[in-house]
Design a protein around this motif. Structure first.
Motif, PDB file in Angstrom:
ATOM      1  N   ALA A 153       0.738  -1.045   0.036  1.00 35.83           N
ATOM      2  CA  ALA A 153       0.149  -0.040   0.084  1.00 35.83           C
ATOM      3  C   ALA A 153       0.931   1.424   0.015  1.00 35.83           C
ATOM      4  N   GLU A 154       0.519   2.239  -0.812  1.00 38.78           N
ATOM      5  CA  GLU A 154       1.440   3.374  -1.035  1.00 38.78           C
ATOM      6  C   GLU A 154       0.773   4.788  -1.354  1.00 38.78           C
ATOM      7  N   PHE A 155       1.239   5.614  -1.265  1.00 37.88           N
ATOM      8  CA  PHE A 155       0.629   6.947  -1.696  1.00 37.88           C
ATOM      9  C   PHE A 155       0.832   7.105  -3.139  1.00 37.88           C
ATOM     10  N   HIS A 156      -0.288   7.375  -4.069  1.00 40.32           N
ATOM     11  CA  HIS A 156      -0.267   7.455  -5.178  1.00 40.32           C
ATOM     12  C   HIS A 156       0.828   8.424  -6.019  1.00 40.32           C
ATOM     13  N   PRO A 157       1.430   7.966  -7.061  1.00 40.61           N
ATOM     14  CA  PRO A 157       2.307   8.741  -7.537  1.00 40.61           C
ATOM     15  C   PRO A 157       1.815  10.443  -8.043  1.00 40.61           C
ATOM     16  N   VAL A 158       0.472  10.221  -8.211  1.00 42.26           N
ATOM     17  CA  VAL A 158       0.040  11.712  -8.410  1.00 42.26           C
ATOM     18  C   VAL A 158       0.227  12.450  -7.348  1.00 42.26           C
ATOM     19  N   VAL A 159       0.013  12.132  -6.158  1.00 41.26           N
ATOM     20  CA  VAL A 159       0.278  13.004  -4.937  1.00 41.26           C
ATOM     21  C   VAL A 159       1.488  13.592  -4.977  1.00 41.26           C
ATOM     22  N   TRP A 160       2.612  12.775  -5.288  1.00 38.24           N
ATOM     23  CA  TRP A 160       3.905  13.299  -5.321  1.00 38.24           C
ATOM     24  C   TRP A 160       4.383  14.498  -6.508  1.00 38.24           C
ATOM     25  N   MET A 161       3.461  14.863  -7.229  1.00 35.91           N
ATOM     26  CA  MET A 161       3.571  15.659  -8.415  1.00 35.91           C
ATOM     27  C   MET A 161       3.243  17.185  -7.867  1.00 35.91           C
ATOM     28  N   PHE A 162       2.628  17.289  -6.727  1.00 34.10           N
ATOM     29  CA  PHE A 162       2.534  18.480  -6.103  1.00 34.10           C
ATOM     30  C   PHE A 162       3.480  19.269  -5.207  1.00 34.10           C
ATOM     31  N   ASP A 163       3.499  20.657  -5.109  1.00 32.42           N
ATOM     32  CA  ASP A 163       4.484  21.106  -4.193  1.00 32.42           C
ATOM     33  C   ASP A 163       3.721  20.731  -2.797  1.00 32.42           C
ATOM     34  N   SER A 164       4.530  21.156  -1.643  1.00 33.03           N
ATOM     35  CA  SER A 164       4.254  20.572  -0.407  1.00 33.03           C
ATOM     36  C   SER A 164       2.782  21.174   0.024  1.00 33.03           C
ATOM     37  N   GLU A 165       2.495  22.203  -0.350  1.00 39.28           N
ATOM     38  CA  GLU A 165       1.063  22.734   0.128  1.00 39.28           C
ATOM     39  C   GLU A 165       0.075  22.392  -0.884  1.00 39.28           C
ATOM     40  N   PHE A 166       0.099  21.491  -1.930  1.00 40.15           N
ATOM     41  CA  PHE A 166      -0.828  21.129  -2.939  1.00 40.15           C
ATOM     42  C   PHE A 166      -1.455  22.325  -3.624  1.00 40.15           C
ATOM     43  N   LYS A 167      -0.766  23.474  -4.057  1.00 37.78           N
ATOM     44  CA  LYS A 167      -1.174  24.539  -4.338  1.00 37.78           C
ATOM     45  C   LYS A 167      -1.009  24.552  -5.958  1.00 37.78           C
ATOM     46  N   PHE A 168       0.151  23.702  -6.624  1.00 35.28           N
ATOM     47  CA  PHE A 168       0.240  23.547  -7.767  1.00 35.28           C
ATOM     48  C   PHE A 168       1.244  22.316  -8.400  1.00 35.28           C
ATOM     49  N   VAL A 169       1.176  21.976  -9.579  1.00 34.89           N
ATOM     50  CA  VAL A 169       1.993  20.692  -9.821  1.00 34.89           C
ATOM     51  C   VAL A 169       3.314  21.291 -10.077  1.00 34.89           C
ATOM     52  N   LYS A 170       4.281  20.532  -9.223  1.00 36.35           N
ATOM     53  CA  LYS A 170       5.829  21.071  -9.211  1.00 36.35           C
ATOM     54  C   LYS A 170       6.826  20.074  -9.861  1.00 36.35           C
ATOM     55  N   TYR A 171       6.114  18.827  -9.941  1.00 36.53           N
ATOM     56  CA  TYR A 171       7.013  17.557 -10.557  1.00 36.53           C
ATOM     57  C   TYR A 171       6.231  17.080 -11.625  1.00 36.53           C
ATOM     58  N   ASN A 172       7.026  16.350 -12.740  1.00 42.27           N
ATOM     59  CA  ASN A 172       6.417  15.501 -13.588  1.00 42.27           C
ATOM     60  C   ASN A 172       6.236  14.244 -13.037  1.00 42.27           C
ATOM     61  N   TYR A 173       4.712  13.504 -13.620  1.00 40.67           N
ATOM     62  CA  TYR A 173       4.312  12.474 -12.968  1.00 40.67           C
ATOM     63  C   TYR A 173       5.499  11.186 -13.426  1.00 40.67           C
ATOM     64  N   PHE A 174       6.156  11.324 -14.748  1.00 43.10           N
ATOM     65  CA  PHE A 174       6.979  10.312 -14.971  1.00 43.10           C
ATOM     66  C   PHE A 174       8.611  11.057 -14.670  1.00 43.10           C
ATOM     67  N   ASN A 175       8.556  11.716 -13.617  1.00 41.34           N
ATOM     68  CA  ASN A 175      10.060  12.180 -13.231  1.00 41.34           C
ATOM     69  C   ASN A 175      10.812  11.128 -12.843  1.00 41.34           C
ATOM     70  N   THR A 176      12.244  11.143 -13.412  1.00 48.20           N
ATOM     71  CA  THR A 176      13.091  10.192 -13.396  1.00 48.20           C
ATOM     72  C   THR A 176      14.508  10.786 -12.511  1.00 48.20           C
ATOM     73  N   GLU A 177      14.344  12.180 -12.294  1.00 52.11           N
ATOM     74  CA  GLU A 177      15.421  12.874 -11.659  1.00 52.11           C
ATOM     75  C   GLU A 177      15.631  12.567 -10.143  1.00 52.11           C
ATOM     76  N   THR A 178      16.658  13.049  -9.842  1.00 55.41           N
ATOM     77  CA  THR A 178      16.711  12.688  -8.131  1.00 55.41           C
ATOM     78  C   THR A 178      16.202  14.167  -7.697  1.00 55.41           C
ATOM     79  N   ILE A 179      15.201  14.145  -6.656  1.00 58.05           N
ATOM     80  CA  ILE A 179      14.872  15.161  -5.906  1.00 58.05           C
ATOM     81  C   ILE A 179      15.540  15.263  -4.746  1.00 58.05           C
TER      82      ILE A 179
END
Length: 264
Positions: A153-179
């Motif tokens: 069970a895991e948080f959906h990858p869509v969740v990790w697209m957003f900034d920490s406040e969930f105000k805007f999309v910050k990351y690509n869904y298919f992001n392969t870069e180190t964050i």
């Protein structure tokens, strides 16, 4: 910095553990009195686990591992944080359960543990700390008996697209870069003064599923959920008992997914 991700993230999780064990979020007081830390999402996948051998990867300070033991399973919990494993052992001793704990990172575990298990389990905020999702899938398969099952069970990858406040999309869904991020505080109450460095990776669902399939697992079930069982992100509200969503987004995005897979 990326090559030292284990060392950097371990320091972060050691710092967090000291806060988490005393937090209202984890509520050790009620846990010690018998509360289970497991959610219906994963419990529905486990079924009857009495007598089963379970390997719990990235177990933090052991609440879920101990909860599984109390359901009758023989459980080994693993985490790379030495502080978390120390706290887990203390918690198990207080509760008089025989849960075993090992301090090790996921990728190195096959070098020190030679058992196979009926079930491998991991949940919520785990795989984002791992750079190589295919290697992760091979580790899961390595520790499963033929016919053994993987509960995830895991948080959906869509969740990790957003900034920490969930105000805007910050990351690509298919992001392969180190964050690499500098974080303040943690997802629980307390620790507001903490400053930590986090190194993480986003993994789209297709990569996760393919990593398991290519490692010899058959996907038996894949479910998505429009809520989180935890109030662990910014700007959340409880819309039903134990169901938290992002205010403003309500139930319009997937927040969790769960997989049941079986080794062929």
């Amino acid at each position: 910095m990326e090559e030292n991700y284990l060392e950097i993230n371990k320091k972060t999780w050691n710092n967090r553990t000291e806060v988490h064990v005393d937090s209202e979020f984890y509520d050790n007081e009620s846990f010690l009195k018998g509360r289970s830390s497991l959610n219906s999402i994963e419990l529905d996948l486990f079924g009857d686990i009495k007598g089963k051998k379970i390997l719990h990867l990235q177990c933090h300070f052991g609440q879920d591992s101990i909860s599984l033991s109390r359901l009758g399973a023989q459980v080994t919990g693993v985490d790379f944080s030495d502080v978390a494993i120390e706290k887990a052992k203390e918690l198990a001793q207080k509760m008089d359960v025989d849960t075993s704990f090992i301090c090790c990172d996921v990728y190195s575990l096959p070098d020190i543990l030679e058992e196979q298990f009926d079930i491998v389990f991991t949940s919520y905020g785990t795989i984002g700390w791992l750079p190589d999702i295919n290697r992760w899938g091979s580790v899961v398969s390595h520790f499963l008996k033929p016919g053994g099952q993987f509960v995830f069970a895991e948080f959906h990858p869509v969740v990790w697209m957003f900034d920490s406040e969930f105000k805007f999309v910050k990351y690509n869904y298919f992001n392969t870069e180190t964050i690499i991020e500098e974080s303040e505080g943690t997802y629980t109450d307390g620790g507001e003064e903490m400053r930590n460095t986090e190194i993480s990776w986003n993994h789209p669902m297709s990569d996760v599923v393919n990593s398991l399939m290519s490692s010899g697992l058959e996907i038996l079930s894949l479910k998505e959920f429009d809520y989180s069982p935890y109030n662990c992100f910014a700007n959340m509200e409880e819309v039903s008992s134990g169901e938290f969503v992002i205010s403003g987004l309500k139930r319009r995005i997937p927040m969790v997914y769960a997989i049941l897979a079986q080794k062929k």
